[in-house]
Design a protein around this motif. Structure first.
Motif, PDB file in Angstrom:
ATOM      1  N   ILE A 118       3.291  -4.618 -10.362  1.00 44.85           N
ATOM      2  CA  ILE A 118       2.112  -3.818 -10.034  1.00 44.85           C
ATOM      3  C   ILE A 118       1.580  -3.125 -11.284  1.00 44.85           C
ATOM      4  N   THR A 119       2.458  -2.528 -12.067  1.00 47.22           N
ATOM      5  CA  THR A 119       2.043  -1.838 -13.287  1.00 47.22           C
ATOM      6  C   THR A 119       1.325  -2.794 -14.236  1.00 47.22           C
ATOM      7  N   THR A 120       1.867  -3.984 -14.395  1.00 43.74           N
ATOM      8  CA  THR A 120       1.239  -4.986 -15.260  1.00 43.74           C
ATOM      9  C   THR A 120      -0.145  -5.359 -14.744  1.00 43.74           C
ATOM     10  N   SER A 121      -0.267  -5.524 -13.426  1.00 44.38           N
ATOM     11  CA  SER A 121      -1.561  -5.930 -12.875  1.00 44.38           C
ATOM     12  C   SER A 121      -2.615  -4.825 -13.004  1.00 44.38           C
ATOM     13  N   LEU A 122      -2.180  -3.575 -13.143  1.00 46.26           N
ATOM     14  CA  LEU A 122      -3.105  -2.453 -13.287  1.00 46.26           C
ATOM     15  C   LEU A 122      -3.334  -2.051 -14.745  1.00 46.26           C
ATOM     16  N   SER A 123      -2.679  -2.723 -15.666  1.00 45.49           N
ATOM     17  CA  SER A 123      -2.723  -2.305 -17.070  1.00 45.49           C
ATOM     18  C   SER A 123      -4.118  -2.383 -17.686  1.00 45.49           C
ATOM     19  N   SER A 124      -4.987  -3.208 -17.147  1.00 45.26           N
ATOM     20  CA  SER A 124      -6.338  -3.322 -17.713  1.00 45.26           C
ATOM     21  C   SER A 124      -7.320  -2.321 -17.097  1.00 45.26           C
ATOM     22  N   TRP A 125      -6.865  -1.543 -16.116  1.00 44.37           N
ATOM     23  CA  TRP A 125      -7.748  -0.560 -15.493  1.00 44.37           C
ATOM     24  C   TRP A 125      -8.018   0.587 -16.470  1.00 44.37           C
ATOM     25  N   PRO A 126      -9.178   1.207 -16.366  1.00 40.53           N
ATOM     26  CA  PRO A 126      -9.485   2.361 -17.231  1.00 40.53           C
ATOM     27  C   PRO A 126      -8.484   3.494 -17.004  1.00 40.53           C
ATOM     28  N   PRO A 127      -8.261   4.310 -18.037  1.00 38.76           N
ATOM     29  CA  PRO A 127      -7.308   5.427 -17.929  1.00 38.76           C
ATOM     30  C   PRO A 127      -7.601   6.302 -16.699  1.00 38.76           C
ATOM     31  N   GLY A 128      -6.552   6.623 -15.969  1.00 36.81           N
ATOM     32  CA  GLY A 128      -6.669   7.496 -14.809  1.00 36.81           C
ATOM     33  C   GLY A 128      -7.020   6.791 -13.513  1.00 36.81           C
ATOM     34  N   GLU A 129      -7.601   5.611 -13.602  1.00 32.62           N
ATOM     35  CA  GLU A 129      -8.048   4.935 -12.388  1.00 32.62           C
ATOM     36  C   GLU A 129      -6.869   4.476 -11.512  1.00 32.62           C
ATOM     37  N   ALA A 130      -5.810   3.961 -12.127  1.00 29.56           N
ATOM     38  CA  ALA A 130      -4.641   3.522 -11.355  1.00 29.56           C
ATOM     39  C   ALA A 130      -3.974   4.706 -10.657  1.00 29.56           C
ATOM     40  N   GLU A 131      -3.900   5.834 -11.353  1.00 32.47           N
ATOM     41  CA  GLU A 131      -3.298   7.029 -10.753  1.00 32.47           C
ATOM     42  C   GLU A 131      -4.123   7.503  -9.558  1.00 32.47           C
ATOM     43  N   THR A 132      -5.437   7.477  -9.713  1.00 33.34           N
ATOM     44  CA  THR A 132      -6.327   7.868  -8.613  1.00 33.34           C
ATOM     45  C   THR A 132      -6.161   6.913  -7.438  1.00 33.34           C
ATOM     46  N   PHE A 133      -6.105   5.614  -7.729  1.00 30.66           N
ATOM     47  CA  PHE A 133      -5.895   4.613  -6.678  1.00 30.66           C
ATOM     48  C   PHE A 133      -4.582   4.868  -5.945  1.00 30.66           C
ATOM     49  N   ALA A 134      -3.506   5.105  -6.692  1.00 25.15           N
ATOM     50  CA  ALA A 134      -2.199   5.350  -6.075  1.00 25.15           C
ATOM     51  C   ALA A 134      -2.236   6.572  -5.174  1.00 25.15           C
ATOM     52  N   ARG A 135      -2.867   7.630  -5.646  1.00 27.46           N
ATOM     53  CA  ARG A 135      -2.965   8.866  -4.848  1.00 27.46           C
ATOM     54  C   ARG A 135      -3.735   8.617  -3.555  1.00 27.46           C
ATOM     55  N   HIS A 136      -4.861   7.901  -3.665  1.00 30.46           N
ATOM     56  CA  HIS A 136      -5.672   7.630  -2.484  1.00 30.46           C
ATOM     57  C   HIS A 136      -4.985   6.644  -1.531  1.00 30.46           C
ATOM     58  N   LEU A 137      -4.273   5.682  -2.083  1.00 30.48           N
ATOM     59  CA  LEU A 137      -3.549   4.732  -1.232  1.00 30.48           C
ATOM     60  C   LEU A 137      -2.446   5.446  -0.448  1.00 30.48           C
ATOM     61  N   ARG A 138      -1.713   6.347  -1.125  1.00 26.52           N
ATOM     62  CA  ARG A 138      -0.698   7.156  -0.421  1.00 26.52           C
ATOM     63  C   ARG A 138      -1.337   7.944   0.717  1.00 26.52           C
ATOM     64  N   ARG A 139      -2.464   8.555   0.448  1.00 25.58           N
ATOM     65  CA  ARG A 139      -3.156   9.342   1.473  1.00 25.58           C
ATOM     66  C   ARG A 139      -3.618   8.448   2.617  1.00 25.58           C
ATOM     67  N   PHE A 140      -4.168   7.284   2.277  1.00 26.30           N
ATOM     68  CA  PHE A 140      -4.650   6.354   3.295  1.00 26.30           C
ATOM     69  C   PHE A 140      -3.509   5.901   4.209  1.00 26.30           C
ATOM     70  N   THR A 141      -2.353   5.605   3.638  1.00 27.49           N
ATOM     71  CA  THR A 141      -1.229   5.162   4.469  1.00 27.49           C
ATOM     72  C   THR A 141      -0.647   6.314   5.284  1.00 27.49           C
ATOM     73  N   ALA A 142      -0.758   7.539   4.767  1.00 32.67           N
ATOM     74  CA  ALA A 142      -0.230   8.701   5.482  1.00 32.67           C
ATOM     75  C   ALA A 142      -1.171   9.203   6.575  1.00 32.67           C
ATOM     76  N   GLU A 143      -2.479   9.067   6.337  1.00 38.61           N
ATOM     77  CA  GLU A 143      -3.456   9.651   7.260  1.00 38.61           C
ATOM     78  C   GLU A 143      -4.362   8.630   7.920  1.00 38.61           C
ATOM     79  N   GLY A 144      -4.325   7.384   7.468  1.00 38.60           N
ATOM     80  CA  GLY A 144      -5.254   6.356   7.916  1.00 38.60           C
ATOM     81  C   GLY A 144      -4.934   5.759   9.282  1.00 38.60           C
ATOM     82  N   PRO A 145      -5.516   4.624   9.547  1.00 36.36           N
ATOM     83  CA  PRO A 145      -5.414   4.019  10.886  1.00 36.36           C
ATOM     84  C   PRO A 145      -4.032   3.457  11.229  1.00 36.36           C
TER      85      PRO A 145
END
Length: 147
Positions: A118-145
């Motif tokens: 996963i880290t390798t596949s996200l290595s080309s993302w702009p700085p901070g974007e992977a961290e933001t994605f991870a935070r939002h994905l955690r929230r989505f799985t915790a609060e989502g459908p």
């Protein structure tokens, strides 16, 4: 928020949840891990690591196969020393599948491989974007459908 975003997320999840997508990922992760650990047995190991000891019948729902399918996979893992069967204290007729210490080490290796992939596949993302994605994905799985 309009429905297009929901549809876009649903489409992306459809790709992630496809059996073929998971099988391909599991093949990559288990490569070279030994005869007993492959794309077929990986879900059993992973589920036991997440949930703790379970019967084959209880694990079947999480793994996506029937009880006999879990039992066949568990037998391979047991022969390899990665899981063991213990009597179920709540049902004398049943047994629980339990990770052994060697099984826990294998799961740790598989999780490290997944994290690296996963880290390798996200290595080309702009700085901070992977961290933001991870935070939002955690929230989505915790609060989502899926809660």
């Amino acid at each position: 928020m309009d429905n297009e975003i929901g549809q876009e997320i649903a489409d992306a999840l459809g790709i992630l949840l496809k059996r073929t997508t998971r099988a391909h990922l599991h093949q990559r992760l288990t490569e070279g891990m030994g005869e007993a650990v492959d794309d077929v047995t990986y879900p059993v190991l992973s589920a036991l690591a997440r949930t703790g000891p379970r019967s084959a019948a209880d694990l079947a729902h999480d793994v996506g196969v029937d009880r006999s399918g879990v039992t066949r996979r568990a037998s391979r893992l047991e022969t390899a020393g990665l899981i063991r069967r213990e009597p179920d204290p709540t049902d004398r007729r049943a047994h629980l599948l339990v990770l052994t210490e060697e099984g826990r080490l294998v799961v740790a290796e598989l999780r490290a491989r997944l994290a690296d992939h996963i880290t390798t596949s996200l290595s080309s993302w702009p700085p901070g974007e992977a961290e933001t994605f991870a935070r939002h994905l955690r929230r989505f799985t915790a609060e989502g459908p899926f809660v």
